[in-house]
Design a protein around this motif. Structure first.
Motif, PDB file in Angstrom:
ATOM      1  N   PRO A  96     -10.177   0.303  12.948  1.00 32.91           N
ATOM      2  CA  PRO A  96     -10.226   1.189  11.537  1.00 32.91           C
ATOM      3  C   PRO A  96      -9.526   0.311  10.318  1.00 32.91           C
ATOM      4  N   CYS A  97     -10.020   0.271   9.083  1.00 35.89           N
ATOM      5  CA  CYS A  97      -9.225  -0.176   8.053  1.00 35.89           C
ATOM      6  C   CYS A  97      -9.450   0.590   6.735  1.00 35.89           C
ATOM      7  N   ILE A  98      -8.311   0.534   5.935  1.00 33.13           N
ATOM      8  CA  ILE A  98      -8.259   1.295   4.639  1.00 33.13           C
ATOM      9  C   ILE A  98      -7.782   0.433   3.644  1.00 33.13           C
ATOM     10  N   TYR A  99      -8.227   0.599   2.736  1.00 31.72           N
ATOM     11  CA  TYR A  99      -7.825  -0.082   1.286  1.00 31.72           C
ATOM     12  C   TYR A  99      -7.127   0.736   0.190  1.00 31.72           C
ATOM     13  N   LEU A 100      -6.347   0.222  -0.753  1.00 31.62           N
ATOM     14  CA  LEU A 100      -6.048   0.888  -2.006  1.00 31.62           C
ATOM     15  C   LEU A 100      -6.997   0.995  -2.971  1.00 31.62           C
ATOM     16  N   ALA A 101      -7.345   2.012  -3.530  1.00 31.54           N
ATOM     17  CA  ALA A 101      -8.357   2.207  -4.607  1.00 31.54           C
ATOM     18  C   ALA A 101      -7.931   3.051  -5.737  1.00 31.54           C
ATOM     19  N   ASP A 102      -8.533   2.693  -7.032  1.00 25.44           N
ATOM     20  CA  ASP A 102      -8.208   3.493  -8.058  1.00 25.44           C
ATOM     21  C   ASP A 102      -9.139   4.572  -8.338  1.00 25.44           C
ATOM     22  N   ARG A 103      -8.596   5.726  -8.656  1.00 22.08           N
ATOM     23  CA  ARG A 103      -9.475   6.972  -8.951  1.00 22.08           C
ATOM     24  C   ARG A 103      -8.818   7.584 -10.315  1.00 22.08           C
ATOM     25  N   SER A 104      -9.882   8.098 -10.847  1.00 20.15           N
ATOM     26  CA  SER A 104      -9.666   8.833 -12.162  1.00 20.15           C
ATOM     27  C   SER A 104      -8.852  10.052 -12.116  1.00 20.15           C
ATOM     28  N   GLY A 105      -7.559  10.132 -12.675  1.00 22.38           N
ATOM     29  CA  GLY A 105      -6.897  11.263 -12.638  1.00 22.38           C
ATOM     30  C   GLY A 105      -7.194  12.227 -13.721  1.00 22.38           C
TER      31      GLY A 105
ATOM     32  N   ASP B  16      -5.166   5.829  -4.695  1.00 21.83           N
ATOM     33  CA  ASP B  16      -5.697   6.504  -3.523  1.00 21.83           C
ATOM     34  C   ASP B  16      -6.044   5.387  -2.481  1.00 21.83           C
ATOM     35  N   ILE B  17      -6.249   6.094  -1.351  1.00 19.28           N
ATOM     36  CA  ILE B  17      -6.533   5.166  -0.188  1.00 19.28           C
ATOM     37  C   ILE B  17      -7.933   5.857   0.640  1.00 19.28           C
ATOM     38  N   GLU B  18      -8.757   4.614   0.817  1.00 21.11           N
ATOM     39  CA  GLU B  18     -10.213   5.150   1.370  1.00 21.11           C
ATOM     40  C   GLU B  18     -10.343   4.276   2.621  1.00 21.11           C
ATOM     41  N   ILE B  19     -11.059   4.864   3.420  1.00 26.21           N
ATOM     42  CA  ILE B  19     -11.433   4.159   4.693  1.00 26.21           C
ATOM     43  C   ILE B  19     -12.547   3.208   4.284  1.00 26.21           C
ATOM     44  N   CYS B  20     -12.557   1.951   4.952  1.00 24.96           N
ATOM     45  CA  CYS B  20     -13.516   0.898   4.551  1.00 24.96           C
ATOM     46  C   CYS B  20     -14.082   0.289   5.845  1.00 24.96           C
ATOM     47  N   GLY B  21     -14.577   1.272   6.759  1.00 19.29           N
ATOM     48  CA  GLY B  21     -15.477   0.572   7.926  1.00 19.29           C
ATOM     49  C   GLY B  21     -14.146  -0.037   9.051  1.00 19.29           C
ATOM     50  N   TYR B  22     -14.479  -1.325   9.522  1.00 18.08           N
ATOM     51  CA  TYR B  22     -14.079  -1.697  10.462  1.00 18.08           C
ATOM     52  C   TYR B  22     -13.292  -3.256  10.267  1.00 18.08           C
ATOM     53  N   ALA B  23     -12.276  -3.575  10.492  1.00 19.66           N
ATOM     54  CA  ALA B  23     -11.497  -4.824  10.527  1.00 19.66           C
ATOM     55  C   ALA B  23     -12.017  -5.576  12.051  1.00 19.66           C
TER      56      ALA B  23
ATOM     57  N   LEU C 129       0.742  -1.128  -0.100  1.00 19.16           N
ATOM     58  CA  LEU C 129      -0.099  -0.042   0.033  1.00 19.16           C
ATOM     59  C   LEU C 129       0.841   1.310   0.062  1.00 19.16           C
ATOM     60  N   ILE C 130       1.856   1.219   0.798  1.00 22.07           N
ATOM     61  CA  ILE C 130       2.663   2.449   0.962  1.00 22.07           C
ATOM     62  C   ILE C 130       3.511   2.683  -0.335  1.00 22.07           C
ATOM     63  N   GLU C 131       4.151   1.492  -0.991  1.00 19.19           N
ATOM     64  CA  GLU C 131       4.954   1.788  -2.162  1.00 19.19           C
ATOM     65  C   GLU C 131       3.979   2.151  -3.279  1.00 19.19           C
ATOM     66  N   GLN C 132       2.872   1.522  -3.272  1.00 20.47           N
ATOM     67  CA  GLN C 132       1.922   2.033  -4.500  1.00 20.47           C
ATOM     68  C   GLN C 132       1.506   3.431  -4.381  1.00 20.47           C
ATOM     69  N   PHE C 133       0.959   3.891  -3.223  1.00 14.95           N
ATOM     70  CA  PHE C 133       0.376   5.165  -2.967  1.00 14.95           C
ATOM     71  C   PHE C 133       1.720   6.186  -3.133  1.00 14.95           C
ATOM     72  N   ASN C 134       2.548   5.963  -2.778  1.00 15.38           N
ATOM     73  CA  ASN C 134       3.690   7.010  -2.841  1.00 15.38           C
ATOM     74  C   ASN C 134       4.200   7.114  -4.156  1.00 15.38           C
ATOM     75  N   GLN C 135       3.800   6.647  -5.067  1.00 21.42           N
ATOM     76  CA  GLN C 135       4.138   6.702  -6.465  1.00 21.42           C
ATOM     77  C   GLN C 135       3.371   7.948  -7.118  1.00 21.42           C
ATOM     78  N   GLY C 136       2.445   8.408  -6.201  1.00 14.35           N
ATOM     79  CA  GLY C 136       1.652   9.658  -6.729  1.00 14.35           C
ATOM     80  C   GLY C 136       2.231  10.979  -6.248  1.00 14.35           C
ATOM     81  N   ASP C 137       1.359  11.816  -6.056  1.00 16.17           N
ATOM     82  CA  ASP C 137       1.804  13.375  -5.867  1.00 16.17           C
ATOM     83  C   ASP C 137       1.669  13.629  -4.368  1.00 16.17           C
TER      84      ASP C 137
END
Length: 289
Positions: A92-101, A109-116, A42-50
């Motif tokens: 709380p849990c998060i996941y890696l999501a695709d957004r339109s750029g 992008d990272i989004e909150i997805c409820g609870y683990a 998650l960190i490596e993929q998200f940090n490729q952005g801005d």
């Protein structure tokens, strides 16, 4: 701190023990479970952005408060949950999501997805955002949220929850716990209305209040069913039984995890629409009957 799904399914106690014992780590830090991947991926993929991941995680605080579909949690709060609630917890849990750029591109992008949800120190499932507000209502942890209902003409109305209170009422026969009632009272304001119909009358207000009560009750019941099915004591119902009936609680405490899955829990929701801010008549309603 971010904990990947595989590590959480193994045994979260190993990780919490490291956080607690290593002197350079802070138990005041916030913690999230990464759904569907490792924390490293998650960190490596998200940090490729801005943006930096630390800034993104920091921005969650306001979103969580406005939506009430999760919560901010610190390591020491998680430690308390595990210690007091039979090795159960919600995180709380998060996941890696695709957004339109821009220009048709896709960005991570990272989004909150409820609870683990944890039982016996292991990740056993998730409560998705569609019903995770129900968890917060049971926990008496909703500061603000939006509920969309219909007015008498069938158009959408946005109700803003500005206050809520859930009381846990246990019923005993002798030393046996027969049932528990979760009694929730929700105060809302009318934030937005899509129709031109008159909504400042008793019939219209009662109609919207009833819908909000039903929506929130369904969310609470769905969240409760899922968590009980996962055999987790993460809703802290036991805490409030103990506060109300400490002597009775002491007599059932050792059997609580056997009692909980089959316990009759009734949920009651009362909604009150308090005001409509500066709205008196919808736009375009002048002259309409």
């Amino acid at each position: 701190y971010l904990i990947g799904e595989e590590a959480a399914r193994d045994n979260i106690a190993k990780i919490i023990d490291f956080f607690a014992r290593y002197h350079e780590l802070r138990i005041e830090a916030k913690i999230y479970i990464v759904k569907g991947s490792t924390a490293k991926d998650l960190i490596e993929q998200f940090n490729q952005g801005d943006y930096y991941i630390s800034d993104k995680l920091e921005s969650f605080a306001q979103n969580i408060k406005l939506l009430s579909t999760s919560e901010e949690m610190k390591v020491h709060h998680l430690m308390r949950q595990i210690d007091l609630h039979h090795h159960s917890a919600r995180v709380p849990c998060i996941y890696l999501a695709d957004r339109s750029g821009g220009k048709g591109t896709q960005v991570k992008d990272i989004e909150i997805c409820g609870y683990a949800i944890f039982s016996d120190l292991k990740l056993v499932g998730y409560v998705e955002p569609e019903i995770s507000r129900g968890v917060n209502l049971i926990l008496d942890n909703v500061e603000f949220s939006i509920v969309v209902v219909k007015d008498l003409s069938g158009h959408d109305v946005s109700l803003e929850i500005i206050n809520s209170k859930t009381e846990v009422i246990p019923y005993f026969t002798g030393d046996n716990l027969d049932s528990v009632t979760l009694k929730t009272k929700v105060i809302s304001n009318i934030g937005e209305i899509q129709s031109q119909a008159n909504f400042i009358n008793e019939e219209a207000i009662s109609f919207m209040e009833a819908q909000q009560s039903e929506i929130l009750k369904n969310e609470m019941e769905s969240a409760l069913r899922m968590i009980l099915k996962l055999n987790s004591d993460c809703l802290e119902i036991s805490d409030r039984i103990q506060m109300k009936r400490p002597v009775k609680w002491h007599k059932i405490e050792a059997q609580w995890m056997q009692i909980l899955p089959n316990l009759n829990i009734d949920i009651q929701v009362e909604s009150i629409i308090q005001r409509s801010y500066e709205m008196r008549e919808p736009s375009g309603s002048t002259g309409k009957e």
